[in-house]
Write an enzyme that holds these catalytic residues in place. Structure first.
Site, PDB file in Angstrom:
ATOM      1  N   LYS A 168      18.677  45.982 -74.082  1.00  0.00           N
ATOM      2  CA  LYS A 168      17.579  45.767 -75.041  1.00  0.00           C
ATOM      3  C   LYS A 168      16.232  45.682 -74.302  1.00  0.00           C
ATOM      4  O   LYS A 168      15.241  46.276 -74.705  1.00  0.00           O
ATOM      5  CB  LYS A 168      17.844  44.482 -75.834  1.00  0.00           C
ATOM      6  CG  LYS A 168      16.701  44.004 -76.707  1.00  0.00           C
ATOM      7  CD  LYS A 168      16.410  44.943 -77.855  1.00  0.00           C
ATOM      8  CE  LYS A 168      15.124  44.541 -78.571  1.00  0.00           C
ATOM      9  NZ  LYS A 168      14.700  45.528 -79.554  1.00  0.00           N
TER      10      LYS A 168
HETATM   11  P1  NAP Z   1       9.699  36.874 -86.741  1.00  0.00           P
HETATM   12  O1  NAP Z   1       9.318  37.547 -88.009  1.00  0.00           O
HETATM   13  O2  NAP Z   1       8.638  36.298 -85.879  1.00  0.00           O
HETATM   14  O3  NAP Z   1      10.760  35.720 -87.124  1.00  0.00           O
HETATM   15  C1  NAP Z   1      11.143  34.797 -86.165  1.00  0.00           C
HETATM   16  C2  NAP Z   1      12.132  33.807 -86.747  1.00  0.00           C
HETATM   17  O4  NAP Z   1      12.358  32.767 -85.778  1.00  0.00           O
HETATM   18  C3  NAP Z   1      11.657  33.106 -88.006  1.00  0.00           C
HETATM   19  O5  NAP Z   1      12.767  32.794 -88.797  1.00  0.00           O
HETATM   20  C4  NAP Z   1      11.022  31.831 -87.437  1.00  0.00           C
HETATM   21  O6  NAP Z   1      10.964  30.763 -88.365  1.00  0.00           O
HETATM   22  C5  NAP Z   1      12.014  31.508 -86.355  1.00  0.00           C
HETATM   23  N1  NAP Z   1      11.443  30.648 -85.331  1.00  0.00           N
HETATM   24  C6  NAP Z   1      10.465  30.948 -84.447  1.00  0.00           C
HETATM   25  N2  NAP Z   1      10.240  29.908 -83.616  1.00  0.00           N
HETATM   26  C7  NAP Z   1      11.066  28.908 -84.020  1.00  0.00           C
HETATM   27  C8  NAP Z   1      11.306  27.598 -83.556  1.00  0.00           C
HETATM   28  N3  NAP Z   1      10.647  27.083 -82.498  1.00  0.00           N
HETATM   29  N4  NAP Z   1      12.225  26.857 -84.202  1.00  0.00           N
HETATM   30  C9  NAP Z   1      12.912  27.359 -85.252  1.00  0.00           C
HETATM   31  N5  NAP Z   1      12.757  28.612 -85.728  1.00  0.00           N
HETATM   32  C10 NAP Z   1      11.830  29.383 -85.112  1.00  0.00           C
HETATM   33  O7  NAP Z   1      10.534  37.827 -85.787  1.00  0.00           O
HETATM   34  P2  NAP Z   1      11.371  39.134 -86.129  1.00  0.00           P
HETATM   35  O8  NAP Z   1      10.481  40.312 -86.056  1.00  0.00           O
HETATM   36  O9  NAP Z   1      12.205  38.897 -87.317  1.00  0.00           O
HETATM   37  O10 NAP Z   1      12.285  39.206 -84.804  1.00  0.00           O
HETATM   38  C11 NAP Z   1      13.347  38.305 -84.580  1.00  0.00           C
HETATM   39  C12 NAP Z   1      13.925  38.628 -83.211  1.00  0.00           C
HETATM   40  O11 NAP Z   1      14.364  39.995 -83.178  1.00  0.00           O
HETATM   41  C13 NAP Z   1      12.949  38.494 -82.050  1.00  0.00           C
HETATM   42  O12 NAP Z   1      13.659  38.089 -80.912  1.00  0.00           O
HETATM   43  C14 NAP Z   1      12.418  39.918 -81.866  1.00  0.00           C
HETATM   44  O13 NAP Z   1      11.971  40.138 -80.540  1.00  0.00           O
HETATM   45  C15 NAP Z   1      13.643  40.725 -82.185  1.00  0.00           C
HETATM   46  N6  NAP Z   1      13.428  42.067 -82.740  1.00  0.00           N
HETATM   47  C16 NAP Z   1      12.401  42.313 -83.618  1.00  0.00           C
HETATM   48  C17 NAP Z   1      12.248  43.589 -84.124  1.00  0.00           C
HETATM   49  C18 NAP Z   1      11.131  43.956 -85.070  1.00  0.00           C
HETATM   50  O14 NAP Z   1      10.863  45.150 -85.233  1.00  0.00           O
HETATM   51  N7  NAP Z   1      10.449  43.014 -85.717  1.00  0.00           N
HETATM   52  C19 NAP Z   1      13.136  44.607 -83.767  1.00  0.00           C
HETATM   53  C20 NAP Z   1      14.193  44.306 -82.901  1.00  0.00           C
HETATM   54  C21 NAP Z   1      14.316  43.025 -82.394  1.00  0.00           C
HETATM   55  P3  NAP Z   1       9.612  30.486 -89.218  1.00  0.00           P
HETATM   56  O15 NAP Z   1       9.659  31.429 -90.387  1.00  0.00           O
HETATM   57  O16 NAP Z   1       9.701  29.076 -89.576  1.00  0.00           O
HETATM   58  O17 NAP Z   1       8.454  30.781 -88.278  1.00  0.00           O
END
Ligand code: NAP
Length: 293
Positions: A168
Site C-alpha cells: 500500500k
Molecule cells: P477520513 O474521512 O479522514 O476518516 C477517518 C476516520 O477515522 C473517521 O471515522 C474518523 O472519525 C476516524 N478517526 C480519525 N482520528 C481518530 C481518532 N483519534 N480517534 C477515533 N477515530 C478517529 O479518512 P478516509 O478517507 O475514510 O480514509 C480512512 C483510511 O483509509 C486512512 O488510513 C486513509 O489513508 C485510507 N485510504 C483512504 C482512501 C481515500 O481515497 N480516501 C483510499 C484508500 C485508503 P471522525 O469522523 O470522528 O473524525
C-alpha cells in the site's frame, strides 16, 4: 453472524454499505456521532466501540491512522470486549511496523488479525471496486473473504501481516510523486504563459499521462477540491513510506523531499482538500488555494 465496523469517514461510510449487501446484521461506530442516509434496517450505529466489539465475530477498521486505531480499538476497551476467536480486519492505511504491532496486541488477546489496506478512492468504494492488499493467517483470510469481495474487485493475497501495508505504501508513494510532479509541471506551464487547460491538453496526449491524472483532471480544471483522498492522508502515507524505507535502508532518496513538501502542504488549509489541490498549492507557492483557471 454480526459484522462490526469502526470508522465512517469518506471511505468507511461507503464500504460498510457494500458489506451490508450481504444481508447480515451490521453494527457500526464512529467517533463523531454520524447520521447515515439510506441505511438498511439491519445496519445499526452504536455509540461505543465496545458495543460493536462485543457483538461482532468480524470487526473491520477503516480509521485515519495508527493513533485512531489505538484510541478506538485499544484505549476504548473494545479489544477486551471481543469474543475469543473473533477477527479484526484493519483496512486503514498504517505503517508496516505499526500493523505488525497492532497484530501482536490483538493476537495476544486470542483475536485474529488480518490487514487489508485498499487501493482506490471514494467512487470505487461506493461501487465495490477497490483493490484489497490482504495479509494474515490463511484461515482468517478465508473467513473474511466474502466481506472483502463485496468491497473489492481485485484481491491480492500477500502473505504475512506487514506485506499488505508495504505494498500500500509503495503504491501511495508513487501516487504522491505523480501529484507532486504534476503540480510542478503545471506551475512551470503557468510561468511559461499557458493556462491549465492547455497544459493538461498537451500532457494528456503524451505517454506520461497516467490514470490518476485523467481521474483528477476535472477537479484541477474546476479548482474544486472536495476531498476524495485528502492531502493529510497522502502526507501520512509518504511519512510512513520514508520511515520504513529508512529502517530497511531502501534506496529512496527522493522520498524525503516529497515527505517534507507534503508535510508543509498538510499544515495549512490544504490538509482537508483532495490531493488534486496540490496542483494549486504549487501554483500558489504554498500560500493558499487558487481559483480554477
Ligand atoms: P477520513 O474521512 O479522514 O476518516 C477517518 C476516520 O477515522 C473517521 O471515522 C474518523 O472519525 C476516524 N478517526 C480519525 N482520528 C481518530 C481518532 N483519534 N480517534 C477515533 N477515530 C478517529 O479518512 P478516509 O478517507 O475514510 O480514509 C480512512 C483510511 O483509509 C486512512 O488510513 C486513509 O489513508 C485510507 N485510504 C483512504 C482512501 C481515500 O481515497 N480516501 C483510499 C484508500 C485508503 P471522525 O469522523 O470522528 O473524525
Amino acid at each position: 453472524m454480526t459484522v462490526g465496523w469502526m470508522g465512517l469517514g469518506l471511505m468507511g461510510e461507503r464500504m460498510v454499505k457494500r458489506v451490508a449487501t450481504l444481508g447480515e446484521d451490521v453494527i457500526a461506530y464512529n467517533r463523531t456521532p454520524k447520521r447515515m442516509e439510506n441505511l438498511p434496517a439491519h445496519v445499526r450505529i452504536a455509540g461505543d466501540p465496545r458495543e460493536v466489539a462485543a457483538a461482532a465475530r468480524v470487526t473491520f477498521l477503516m480509521l485515519a491512522d495508527a493513533s485512531a486505531v489505538e484510541s478506538v480499538l485499544f484505549a476504548s476497551g473494545a479489544l477486551d470486549a471481543m469474543k475469543q476467536g473473533s477477527i479484526v480486519v484493519n483496512m486503514s492505511t498504517v505503517g508496516v511496523d505499526e500493523s505488525i504491532r497492532i497484530a501482536e496486541r490483538v493476537e495476544a488477546r486470542g483475536v485474529g488479525y488480518v490487514e487489508s489496506p485498499v487501493l482506490g478512492t471514494t467512487k470505487p468504494a461506493e461501487e465495490g471496486k477497490l483493490v484489497a492488499l490482504v495479509a494474515g493467517a490463511e484461515p482468517h483470510v478465508e473467513t473474511v473473504l466474502p466481506y472483502l469481495n463485496t468491497m473489492a474487485h481485485v484481491i491480492h493475497r500477500l502473505g504475512n501481516v506487514g506485506n499488505g501495508s508495504a505494498m500500500k505504501l509503495m503504491v501511495n508513494y508513487l501516487l504522491a510523486m505523480s501529484m507532486l510532479t504534476l503540480g510542478e509541471a503545471l506551475a512551470f506551464a503557468d510561468r511559461a504563459g499557458f493556462d491549465v487547460h492547455t497544459a493538461l491538453d498537451v500532457l494528456s496526449t503524451s505517454s506520461v499521462w497516467p490514470g490518476v491524472y485523467a481521474g483528477k483532471r476535472a477537479m484541477i480544471e474546476a479548482g474544486d477540491f472536495d476531498p476524495q483522498f485528502p492531502v493529510k492522508h497522502l502526507s501520512k502515507d509518504v511519512r510512513l513510506f520514508t520511515d520504513i524505507s529508512g529502517h530497511w535502508r531502501a534506496r529512496t532518496p527522493i522520498a524525503g523531499l516529497a515527505r517534507d513538501l507534503l508535510r508543509r502542504a498538510a499544515q495549512g488549509p490544504f490538509a482537508e482538500l483532495d490531493m488534486a489541490a496540490l496542483t494549486a498549492w504549487f501554483r500558489d507557492d504554498g500560500r493558499g488555494p487558487s481559483e480554477g483557471r
